[in-house]
Enzyme design. Structure first.
Site, PDB file in Angstrom:
ATOM      1  N   CYS A  73      19.832  17.992  79.390  1.00 37.02           N
ATOM      2  CA  CYS A  73      20.406  18.993  80.306  1.00 37.02           C
ATOM      3  C   CYS A  73      20.256  18.612  81.774  1.00 37.02           C
ATOM      4  O   CYS A  73      20.967  19.136  82.626  1.00 37.02           O
ATOM      5  CB  CYS A  73      19.779  20.354  80.058  1.00 37.02           C
ATOM      6  SG  CYS A  73      20.109  20.958  78.396  1.00 37.02           S
ATOM      7  N   HIS A 115      21.874  24.428  86.404  1.00 38.23           N
ATOM      8  CA  HIS A 115      22.171  24.193  84.996  1.00 38.23           C
ATOM      9  C   HIS A 115      22.216  25.548  84.304  1.00 38.23           C
ATOM     10  O   HIS A 115      21.382  26.408  84.549  1.00 38.23           O
ATOM     11  CB  HIS A 115      21.074  23.305  84.391  1.00 38.23           C
ATOM     12  CG  HIS A 115      21.117  23.277  82.889  1.00 38.23           C
ATOM     13  ND1 HIS A 115      22.259  22.952  82.201  1.00 38.23           N
ATOM     14  CD2 HIS A 115      20.167  23.557  81.956  1.00 38.23           C
ATOM     15  CE1 HIS A 115      22.005  23.021  80.901  1.00 38.23           C
ATOM     16  NE2 HIS A 115      20.757  23.389  80.732  1.00 38.23           N
ATOM     17  N   ASN A 138      25.303  27.018  77.001  1.00 38.36           N
ATOM     18  CA  ASN A 138      24.618  25.855  77.567  1.00 38.36           C
ATOM     19  C   ASN A 138      25.362  24.590  77.128  1.00 38.36           C
ATOM     20  O   ASN A 138      25.356  24.245  75.949  1.00 38.36           O
ATOM     21  CB  ASN A 138      23.167  25.856  77.056  1.00 38.36           C
ATOM     22  CG  ASN A 138      22.346  24.708  77.614  1.00 38.36           C
ATOM     23  OD1 ASN A 138      22.893  23.754  78.161  1.00 38.36           O
ATOM     24  ND2 ASN A 138      21.043  24.798  77.464  1.00 38.36           N
TER      25      ASN A 138
HETATM   26  O1  UT7 Z   1      18.928  23.606  78.567  1.00 38.17           O
HETATM   27  C1  UT7 Z   1      17.645  23.267  78.165  1.00 38.17           C
HETATM   28  C2  UT7 Z   1      16.739  24.320  78.459  1.00 38.17           C
HETATM   29  N1  UT7 Z   1      16.800  25.363  77.454  1.00 38.17           N
HETATM   30  C3  UT7 Z   1      16.496  26.544  77.802  1.00 38.17           C
HETATM   31  O2  UT7 Z   1      16.276  26.774  78.961  1.00 38.17           O
HETATM   32  C4  UT7 Z   1      16.326  27.622  76.752  1.00 38.17           C
HETATM   33  C5  UT7 Z   1      15.086  28.391  77.084  1.00 38.17           C
HETATM   34  N2  UT7 Z   1      14.791  29.486  76.198  1.00 38.17           N
HETATM   35  C6  UT7 Z   1      15.552  30.595  76.105  1.00 38.17           C
HETATM   36  O3  UT7 Z   1      16.610  30.676  76.697  1.00 38.17           O
HETATM   37  C7  UT7 Z   1      15.025  31.763  75.299  1.00 38.17           C
HETATM   38  O4  UT7 Z   1      13.693  31.510  74.953  1.00 38.17           O
HETATM   39  C8  UT7 Z   1      15.838  32.063  74.021  1.00 38.17           C
HETATM   40  C9  UT7 Z   1      17.188  32.654  74.398  1.00 38.17           C
HETATM   41  C10 UT7 Z   1      16.004  30.792  73.223  1.00 38.17           C
HETATM   42  C11 UT7 Z   1      15.113  33.095  73.149  1.00 38.17           C
HETATM   43  O5  UT7 Z   1      14.815  34.258  73.893  1.00 38.17           O
HETATM   44  P1  UT7 Z   1      13.348  34.893  73.820  1.00 38.17           P
HETATM   45  O6  UT7 Z   1      13.392  36.161  74.560  1.00 38.17           O
HETATM   46  O7  UT7 Z   1      12.384  33.835  74.268  1.00 38.17           O
HETATM   47  O8  UT7 Z   1      13.202  35.212  72.284  1.00 38.17           O
HETATM   48  P2  UT7 Z   1      12.103  34.679  71.279  1.00 38.17           P
HETATM   49  O9  UT7 Z   1      12.311  33.254  70.946  1.00 38.17           O
HETATM   50  O10 UT7 Z   1      10.773  35.118  71.767  1.00 38.17           O
HETATM   51  O11 UT7 Z   1      12.466  35.527  69.993  1.00 38.17           O
HETATM   52  C12 UT7 Z   1      12.361  36.969  69.967  1.00 38.17           C
HETATM   53  C13 UT7 Z   1      12.787  37.455  68.600  1.00 38.17           C
HETATM   54  C14 UT7 Z   1      12.141  36.689  67.448  1.00 38.17           C
HETATM   55  O12 UT7 Z   1      11.855  37.601  66.429  1.00 38.17           O
HETATM   56  P3  UT7 Z   1      10.338  38.136  66.230  1.00 38.17           P
HETATM   57  O13 UT7 Z   1       9.527  36.919  65.964  1.00 38.17           O
HETATM   58  O14 UT7 Z   1       9.997  38.826  67.513  1.00 38.17           O
HETATM   59  O15 UT7 Z   1      10.490  39.060  65.066  1.00 38.17           O
HETATM   60  C15 UT7 Z   1      13.233  35.770  66.973  1.00 38.17           C
HETATM   61  O16 UT7 Z   1      13.129  35.440  65.614  1.00 38.17           O
HETATM   62  O17 UT7 Z   1      14.198  37.295  68.448  1.00 38.17           O
HETATM   63  C16 UT7 Z   1      14.470  36.608  67.219  1.00 38.17           C
HETATM   64  N3  UT7 Z   1      15.678  35.811  67.382  1.00 38.17           N
HETATM   65  C17 UT7 Z   1      16.913  36.320  67.209  1.00 38.17           C
HETATM   66  N4  UT7 Z   1      17.337  37.544  66.854  1.00 38.17           N
HETATM   67  C18 UT7 Z   1      18.669  37.735  66.783  1.00 38.17           C
HETATM   68  C19 UT7 Z   1      15.789  34.529  67.753  1.00 38.17           C
HETATM   69  N5  UT7 Z   1      17.080  34.157  67.813  1.00 38.17           N
HETATM   70  C20 UT7 Z   1      17.798  35.264  67.481  1.00 38.17           C
HETATM   71  C21 UT7 Z   1      19.170  35.524  67.376  1.00 38.17           C
HETATM   72  N6  UT7 Z   1      19.561  36.758  67.037  1.00 38.17           N
HETATM   73  N7  UT7 Z   1      20.113  34.586  67.633  1.00 38.17           N
END
Ligand code: UT7
Length: 325
Positions: free
Chosen positions: A115, A252, A282
């Site tokens: 990225c 980005h 992204n």
């Molecule tokens: O370009 C390279 C750099 N990349 C990035 O910058 C990405 C950085 N990370 C992010 O953008 C975020 O961390 C995400 C969008 C990937 C995830 O958001 P988050 O608020 O950090 O969510 P999380 O990973 O803490 O997950 C929260 C909950 C989890 O469930 P539990 O464990 O709380 O029951 C996940 O299993 O959301 C669940 N979850 C989803 N639910 C519905 C994860 N993906 C999904 C989904 N739909 N697609």
């Protein structure tokens, strides 16, 4: 004192025709439009057609950038493509872009910093132009991340998309003063201790496969705000500009919450930040030139505008480029 600067002469972009909406994704994995929009800001992404390669996207973007620059492709002597999804393991995707543009002189090669690829590629092109080795460069960021996604993994497949963008750079003498046009400062950084937080689980030299993207999103998020804010602050210190002197922040496009976090930390007005991720997710190395193109088409990028680009991605890699349009 006169100095050589890499002046941005044109920008272009391309998105594949097929749009994949959050509602469609909700039919494929256990997710909802609400979750994706609330957690990432993404509403839809573009997906390359069967047989449509990374270079094909890059060539469209490069053509548009050249037309807008008013530069004939044969005047280009450096082609750099930032990509983590090359057409082939080798040769570089850049050589196919070079060939399709009808260029057979100079050099063409890929840069791989995921990225952060476009920031790395701009930094490389700028260094080569300023030393006088090349006169005019086309820098492309092009990706087909749809090919390396695990479409059964809801934690990653909802976040990425395909696309390309390009800029044309020309070495021009400038005064060395505050009103100089062109690239004014570049910073690139990496820290391989974090290689397992965002990676692809395959490769020609390990598994002999292409592999799929794997990410610990929460950890990447935590580092992103901190590392990007850090490199922006470094840029401002290095160049003597205050944050409120920057006309446009072109980040980005990974997550709207990351962009909001950086804006808050650095006290930047949200209307100075270009946000396009809602429309294409992204797109890795393509996201900064896609955002530049969006700003250009919306008349936010006129001559003299001070633009700060920044990125962070797998590796980790991160960096920033300050340029006056
Ligand atoms: O370009 C390279 C750099 N990349 C990035 O910058 C990405 C950085 N990370 C992010 O953008 C975020 O961390 C995400 C969008 C990937 C995830 O958001 P988050 O608020 O950090 O969510 P999380 O990973 O803490 O997950 C929260 C909950 C989890 O469930 P539990 O464990 O709380 O029951 C996940 O299993 O959301 C669940 N979850 C989803 N639910 C519905 C994860 N993906 C999904 C989904 N739909 N697609």
């Amino acid at each position: 004192m006169a100095v050589m600067r890499s002046v941005i002469r044109g920008v272009g972009a391309y998105l594949p025709r097929r749009i994949l909406t959050n509602a469609e994704l909700a039919q494929m994995v256990d997710t909802t439009d609400e979750w994706i929009v609330e957690r990432s800001g993404i509403s839809e992404r573009h997906i390359a057609a069967d047989g449509e390669k990374t270079s094909d996207l890059g060539i469209h973007a490069a053509h548009q950038a050249l037309v807008r620059a008013g530069i004939d492709p044969i005047e280009i002597d450096l082609v750099i493509c930032a990509t983590a999804t090359p057409d082939r393991t080798f040769p570089a995707t850049a050589v196919r872009i070079q060939k399709e543009l009808g260029i057979s002189k100079g050099a063409a090669f890929d840069v791989q910093a995921v990225c952060s690829g476009f920031v790395y590629a701009l930094t490389t092109a700028d260094a080569l132009l300023r030393t006088g080795q090349f006169k005019r460069a086309i820098v492309v960021g092009a990706e087909t991340f749809s090919r390396i996604l695990d479409w059964s993994d809801r934690t990653t497949c909802v976040l990425f998309g395909d696309g390309a963008g390009a800029v044309v750079l020309e070495a021009q003498p400038q005064t060395g003063g505050r009103n100089d046009r062109g690239i004014l400062n570049t910073i690139i950084r990496s820290d391989g201790r974090y290689e397992d937080l965002l990676y692809v689980d395959g490769g020609p030299g390990s598994t002999k496969t292409v592999g799929h993207l794997r990410m610990n999103g929460r950890e990447v998020f935590r580092h992103a705000v901190q590392k990007i804010s850090g490199v922006i602050e470094e840029t401002l210190i290095a160049t003597g500009y205050a944050a409120d002197e920057i006309d446009l922040f072109v980040p980005h496009q990974a997550n709207k919450r990351i962009l909001d976090g950086i804006a808050k930390k650095l006290n930047v007005s949200p209307d100075k930040i270009v946000v396009t991720l809602n429309k294409h997710g992204n797109t890795s190395a393509a996201s900064i030139p896609l955002a530049l193109n969006h700003a250009f088409e919306n008349h936010k990028l006129g001559e003299g505008k001070l633009v700060l680009m920044e990125a962070m991605g797998g590796g980790f890699t991160w960096g920033a480029v300050l340029a006056r349009w």
